[in-house]
Scaffold this active site. Structure first.
Site, PDB file in Angstrom:
ATOM      1  N   ASP A   1       0.870  -1.169   0.387  1.00 26.82           N
ATOM      2  CA  ASP A   1      -0.256   0.041   0.054  1.00 26.82           C
ATOM      3  C   ASP A   1       0.614   1.176  -0.295  1.00 26.82           C
ATOM      4  O   ASP A   1       2.161   1.169   0.002  1.00 26.82           O
ATOM      5  CB  ASP A   1      -0.796  -0.294   1.193  1.00 26.82           C
ATOM      6  CG  ASP A   1      -1.702   0.527   1.080  1.00 26.82           C
ATOM      7  OD1 ASP A   1      -2.181   1.670   0.113  1.00 26.82           O
ATOM      8  OD2 ASP A   1      -3.273   0.522   1.424  1.00 26.82           O
TER       9      ASP A   1
ATOM     10  N   ASP B   1     -11.041   1.248  -2.905  1.00 29.46           N
ATOM     11  CA  ASP B   1     -11.223   1.245  -1.362  1.00 29.46           C
ATOM     12  C   ASP B   1     -12.849   1.726  -1.429  1.00 29.46           C
ATOM     13  O   ASP B   1     -14.011   1.271  -0.697  1.00 29.46           O
ATOM     14  CB  ASP B   1     -10.754   2.343  -0.230  1.00 29.46           C
ATOM     15  CG  ASP B   1     -10.043   2.075   0.674  1.00 29.46           C
ATOM     16  OD1 ASP B   1      -9.270   1.096  -0.522  1.00 29.46           O
ATOM     17  OD2 ASP B   1      -9.213   2.839   0.789  1.00 29.46           O
TER      18      ASP B   1
HETATM   19  C1  GLA Z   1      -5.542   1.681   2.184  1.00 28.95           C
HETATM   20  C2  GLA Z   1      -6.559   1.015   1.208  1.00 28.95           C
HETATM   21  C3  GLA Z   1      -6.892   0.267   2.269  1.00 28.95           C
HETATM   22  C4  GLA Z   1      -6.844  -0.826   3.700  1.00 28.95           C
HETATM   23  C5  GLA Z   1      -6.172   0.994   4.150  1.00 28.95           C
HETATM   24  C6  GLA Z   1      -5.543  -0.021   5.457  1.00 28.95           C
HETATM   25  O1  GLA Z   1      -6.719   2.731   2.255  1.00 28.95           O
HETATM   26  O2  GLA Z   1      -6.896   1.550   0.054  1.00 28.95           O
HETATM   27  O3  GLA Z   1      -7.460  -1.152   1.362  1.00 28.95           O
HETATM   28  O4  GLA Z   1      -5.427  -1.462   3.168  1.00 28.95           O
HETATM   29  O5  GLA Z   1      -5.517   1.497   3.371  1.00 28.95           O
HETATM   30  O6  GLA Z   1      -5.171   1.616   5.671  1.00 28.95           O
END
Ligand code: GLA
Length: 676
Positions: free
Chosen positions: A434, A504
């Site tokens: 990420d 997300d």
């Molecule tokens: C980002 C990712 C999510 C999740 C969060 C965790 O927003 O896109 O899917 O993994 O971080 O903090």
């Protein structure tokens, strides 16, 4: 402009041609870009440089070691070997060389274009603008489609006609650089892009940093595209003897609409970009939307039990598992401290990996190695490892800072931390990588004052070295590329990954539109699509939407009702039977969700096909014309979740179509076709 006899350079794929010529005074000119059948047009400057009479956007601009700001390139050599063409250009008065490189992938109608810049001048040459590709599209009408958005709201397709003047699509974000705009676009000639007709190009840039695509219709009426690293605040001081290689710009060509373009791009991406593009993917359960930061070992074990019960094949432990002094119980601390939180995981990550293995599940883990919370042991020890600018208050996003990868110590640290996590917990076979913020204070505590502007370029180069070393050290680890969702879906990063997290936003009603947009460039095998509770849509609809990509779930399985559990179990089983068709087959977009309430996609692999139908509103009864089938064969059509079977002639399905009932909002159908 008179051309040198025998100077034609033809760069060709099955359907496209890019043809250059050389003028009598040694200038490189473009004669054709488009259909192979095209006649040579009026010659136009091939790679315009600033200072030789060109007064529009240049592809290249540099300041020589003596302060001269002009560049005048002439052809010095042309080398063509199989699929690679190298056109060497040299400055008429300076020891500066710019090679233009083109690699063709004939059967996919794909051409990659990039440059190599070097010099033997006595001091540094400052590269101000150093585009990877410059192409002239001639006089005709042209329409560009960009893919814009934001966190939780990625890839809106926005099409417009290109008129006189400059249209710029860019990013200045350096890291998580594609939060507001993807580094890929469609360019349709003659009229707006259509699915099955018309000449269309796809441009896609293999770079995870700031980029700039400019489209300029010149006073004379021709349209020029210049694509590359964003030159904004990124001047690069090139030392004597050093070579600067620009990232690759990929051009895909279709004489017959975006459908054909996407199918070629999907096949090319699977063959030449993605890791393991021909190997189907595991179904996974992620705990993010199930637990967010609040979980413990007992909860995770219970999710593992649920996953096993549903037939899921892998568990991904998301954010929140680490931090001792500053436990990661929210996003305001702990990032950077990659040791398991003893309160949540008293027996370490190893225990979770083992528990997954006992249940026959693969195990994956979330990492965000490029970032740090100021409240972390890492930042306490190395405040000078974060990107920041002197005299300015630190500006955080999601309470975090970006590590300065231009510093070799930081690069080495990031590699070794991931290497260590993967080596000490050998049960890990999957990583969600990420990256949750972009750069707003682009300063490096490491770089000298005159090289501060190198940061955006050096960052991405270091990131790719880290990805590359990790892929070599841990070839069996699969990577999901994530950047708060779709902030890093590009051909540069995806060389090191198997799949990406599109957004997300997992509301299936929104995903129908997003998956349609992503599918313009990216194959279903790369699209992580998870069933969640977002939007509170019917669960069968959520499954039907997720099944058209790489299926996963992100729900608290303990909270499923028994009928939901039964449906999930049955659907997971069904997906196992069709995933090779979805992930390894050829995708046809049948009906657009932007044009009516009912949309449809299908995938075909040999004598099997899967059709997905989604209704985002009230859609009337009516047939759906299918594609990619054999007209002369009969197909058994099984509506998967209903176990209803009918037999249809291929020619009927192609011409009249598959009869479909009326659907209400979130109605859906998943059909499996088998030639009999
Ligand atoms: C980002 C990712 C999510 C999740 C969060 C965790 O927003 O896109 O899917 O993994 O971080 O903090």
């Amino acid at each position: 402009m008179k051309l040198l006899a025998h100077s034609l350079v033809r760069i060709e794929t099955d359907n496209a041609a890019l043809v250059f010529g050389v003028t009598e005074d040694g200038k490189l000119v473009q004669l054709i870009f488009g259909s192979k059948a095209e006649e040579c047009g009026e010659p136009s400057v091939a790679y315009p440089t600033w200072g030789d009479g060109w007064v529009y956007e240049p592809a290249f601009q540099a300041t020589h070691s003596d302060g001269n700001t002009s560049v005048d390139l002439r052809v010095t050599d042309i080398i063509q070997a199989e699929n690679l063409t190298r056109i060497q250009l040299g400055d008429a008065a300076y020891a500066l060389r710019v090679d233009l490189l083109f690699r063709v992938y004939p059967k996919y109608d794909v051409i990659e274009s990039w440059t190599e810049v070097s010099h033997d001048e006595p001091g540094e040459v400052v590269l101000q603008t150093f585009a990877s590709s410059s192409l002239d599209f001639g006089q005709g009408e042209a329409f560009v489609t960009q893919f814009r958005g934001d966190w939780n709201d990625e890839v809106h397709m926005e099409e417009e006609r290109l008129t006189y003047g400059l249209k710029v699509l860019d990013s200045k974000l350096a890291v998580r650089a594609h939060q507001f705009r993807a580094p890929w676009f469609l360019l349709a000639r003659g009229g707006p892009a259509k699915e099955d007709e018309g000449e269309v190009l796809g441009g896609s840039f293999a770079w995870s940093g700031s980029f700039r695509f400019s489209f300029e219709r010149l006073p004379q009426g021709s349209l020029r595209a210049i694509c590359g690293i964003n030159p904004f605040a990124s001047a690069y001081r090139l030392s004597t003897g050093e070579t600067f290689e620009t990232p690759r710009m990929t051009w895909a060509y279709s004489p017959s609409g975006t459908g054909n373009l996407s199918r070629n791009l999907h096949a090319w991406t699977r063959a030449h970009v993605l890791r393991d593009g021909h190997q189907s993917r595991s179904i996974l359960l992620n705990n993010w939307e199930a637990t967010y930061f609040s979980f413990d070992e007992t909860k995770i074990f219970s999710l593992l039990d649920g996953a096993k019960d549903l037939g899921i094949e892998m568990f991904l432990l998301d954010d929140g598992w680490f931090g001792t002094k500053h436990p990661r119980d929210s996003d305001n601390q702990g990032l950077g401290d990659w040791t398991p939180d003893p309160k949540k995981l008293p027996n370490g990550v190893r225990a979770v990996a083992d528990a997954a293995a006992t249940r026959g599940l693969r195990f994956g883990i979330w990492l965000e190695p490029e970032m740090v919370n100021p409240r972390s042991e890492l930042f306490e020890a190395h405040p000078d490892w974060a990107i920041r600018q002197p005299g300015r208050e630190l500006e955080t996003q999601r309470n975090q800072l970006v590590l300065d990868l231009s510093n070799p110590d930081v690069e080495a640290y990031v590699f070794s931390l991931v290497d260590q996590v993967l080596s000490t917990d050998p049960g890990i076979t999957y990583v969600k990588w990420d990256c949750n913020r972009y750069v707003t204070q682009p300063g490096s505590p490491y770089l000298p004052p005159d090289k501060q502007s190198h940061l955006p370029v050096l960052y991405v180069q270091a990131l790719y070295r880290i990805f590359d070393r990790l892929a070599k050290a841990h070839p069996h680890i699969q990577i999901m590329m994530c950047s708060g969702g779709g902030g890093r879906v590009d051909l540069g990063a995806m060389r090191y990954a198997q799949e990406f997290w599109p957004s997300d936003n997992t509301d299936p009603a929104r995903r129908v539109l997003m998956q349609w947009a992503y599918s313009q460039f990216w194959p279903p095998i790369a699209v992580s699509a998870h069933v969640t509770d977002m939007g509170h849509r019917p669960i069968d609809f959520a499954f039907a939407v997720a099944m058209s990509g790489r299926l996963g779930m992100d729900m608290d399985l303990d909270k499923l009702s028994s009928s939901e559990r039964d449906l999930a179990r049955k659907t997971v089983e069904a997906y196992k039977g069709i995933r090779d068709v979805v992930q390894l087959g050829t995708q046809y977009r049948l009906q657009s969700p932007f044009e009516g309430p009912r949309s449809a996609l299908m995938s075909v692999l040999e004598d099997r096909a899967i059709v997905f139908v989604y209704s985002l509103g009230e859609s009337p009864e009516g047939p759906l014309q299918l594609r990619g089938l054999d007209a002369s064969r009969n197909y058994r059509v099984r509506e998967m979740m209903k176990d209803v079977e009918t037999i249809h002639r291929g020619s009927n399905l192609l011409e009249e179509g598959l009869p479909l009932p009326a659907y209400g909002e979130f109605g859906n159908g998943v059909f499996e076709l088998t030639a009999v």
